[in-house]
Motif scaffolding. Structure first.
Motif, PDB file in Angstrom:
ATOM      1  N   ALA A  22      -1.074   4.131  -7.598  1.00 40.44           N
ATOM      2  CA  ALA A  22      -0.154   3.172  -8.220  1.00 40.44           C
ATOM      3  C   ALA A  22       1.273   3.713  -8.184  1.00 40.44           C
ATOM      4  CB  ALA A  22      -0.583   2.896  -9.662  1.00 40.44           C
ATOM      5  N   ARG A  25       2.791   3.167  -4.770  1.00 33.09           N
ATOM      6  CA  ARG A  25       3.209   1.777  -4.554  1.00 33.09           C
ATOM      7  C   ARG A  25       4.503   1.465  -5.309  1.00 33.09           C
ATOM      8  NH1 ARG A  25      -2.310   1.147  -5.330  1.00 33.09           N
ATOM      9  NH2 ARG A  25      -2.020   0.334  -7.457  1.00 33.09           N
ATOM     10  N   VAL A  26       4.541   1.843  -6.581  1.00 34.40           N
ATOM     11  CA  VAL A  26       5.683   1.515  -7.433  1.00 34.40           C
ATOM     12  C   VAL A  26       6.931   2.273  -6.989  1.00 34.40           C
ATOM     13  CG1 VAL A  26       6.591   1.726  -9.790  1.00 34.40           C
ATOM     14  CG2 VAL A  26       4.276   0.869  -9.421  1.00 34.40           C
ATOM     15  N   GLN A  37       6.025   1.621 -16.006  1.00 34.12           N
ATOM     16  CA  GLN A  37       5.787   0.719 -14.867  1.00 34.12           C
ATOM     17  C   GLN A  37       4.636   1.229 -14.002  1.00 34.12           C
ATOM     18  OE1 GLN A  37       9.935   1.004 -13.668  1.00 34.12           O
ATOM     19  NE2 GLN A  37      10.116  -1.237 -13.771  1.00 34.12           N
ATOM     20  N   GLU A  41       1.014  -0.676 -13.315  1.00 31.29           N
ATOM     21  CA  GLU A  41       0.474  -0.891 -11.962  1.00 31.29           C
ATOM     22  C   GLU A  41      -0.922  -0.274 -11.816  1.00 31.29           C
ATOM     23  OE1 GLU A  41       0.491  -1.973  -7.819  1.00 31.29           O
ATOM     24  OE2 GLU A  41       1.837  -2.601  -9.408  1.00 31.29           O
TER      25      GLU A  41
END
Length: 194
Positions: A22, A25-26, A37, A41
């Protein structure tokens, strides 16, 4: 180790991987993203992320270490020491591109100042040196090719391919290997053909 302990460890490892993926990706989309955040995710509580990673820097460091291990595994999985040189060259290229495409943010943070990352990169470089020597012995590279220069060009091609935005590692690997072995020009050049 009891079955319950193994299950807990497996669950913890799965959670860490989920957070790392995650975070990739973020942070690829927004390098200034917050831990909150990233937790969102990953589908976990922010406290879970903080329990696993004391700080954002620790998380990014873990991502870089994870990506570095995937990089080394990708090269090893291609069997560069035993596969035919052309097969090894293509497979190493495709495998490394998959890691660079999937873990681009983390790979850009994998510093050779870190002793483990430096060790891994040194081992991979030695494997690539042997792979290029085998390619020259097989006739894939010219007998007089400067192998150190050829490897630098190869690494640059891989880097540019990973930055291209085309997510198809196999097509990119074909393009990289083809460019390395055939170039992009005609047989005319500054020096006489050999």
């Amino acid at each position: 180790m009891t079955e319950a302990t193994r299950a807990l460890r497996s669950d913890a490892e799965r959670t860490v991987r989920q957070i790392l993926e995650a975070a990739e990706r973020v942070l690829s989309r927004n390098p200034a993203a917050t831990m909150e955040q990233i937790a969102e995710e990953a589908g976990v509580a922010r406290t879970t992320v903080h329990r696993r990673f004391a700080s954002r820097d620790a998380l990014v460091g873990s991502m870089a270490a994870w990506a570095t291990r995937r990089f080394a595994d990708a090269v090893e999985a291609a069997h560069p020491e035993t596969a035919p040189p052309l097969v090894a060259l293509y497979q190493v290229t495709a495998n490394v591109l998959r890691v660079k495409l999937d873990w681009g943010f983390a790979m850009s943070r994998a510093l050779t100042a870190d002793p483990e990352a430096a060790r891994v990169h040194s081992e991979v470089e030695a494997q690539c040196e042997r792979m290029f020597r085998a390619a020259r012995e097989e006739g894939l590279l010219r007998a007089d090719a400067d192998l150190a220069w050829a490897r630098r060009v190869y690494y640059a091609l891989i880097h540019e391919a990973a930055q291209s935005g085309d997510g198809d590692a196999d097509a990119l690997a074909t393009r990289v290997v083809d460019t390395l072995l055939r170039g992009v020009g005609t047989t005319q050049g500054l020096t006489a053909p050999r």
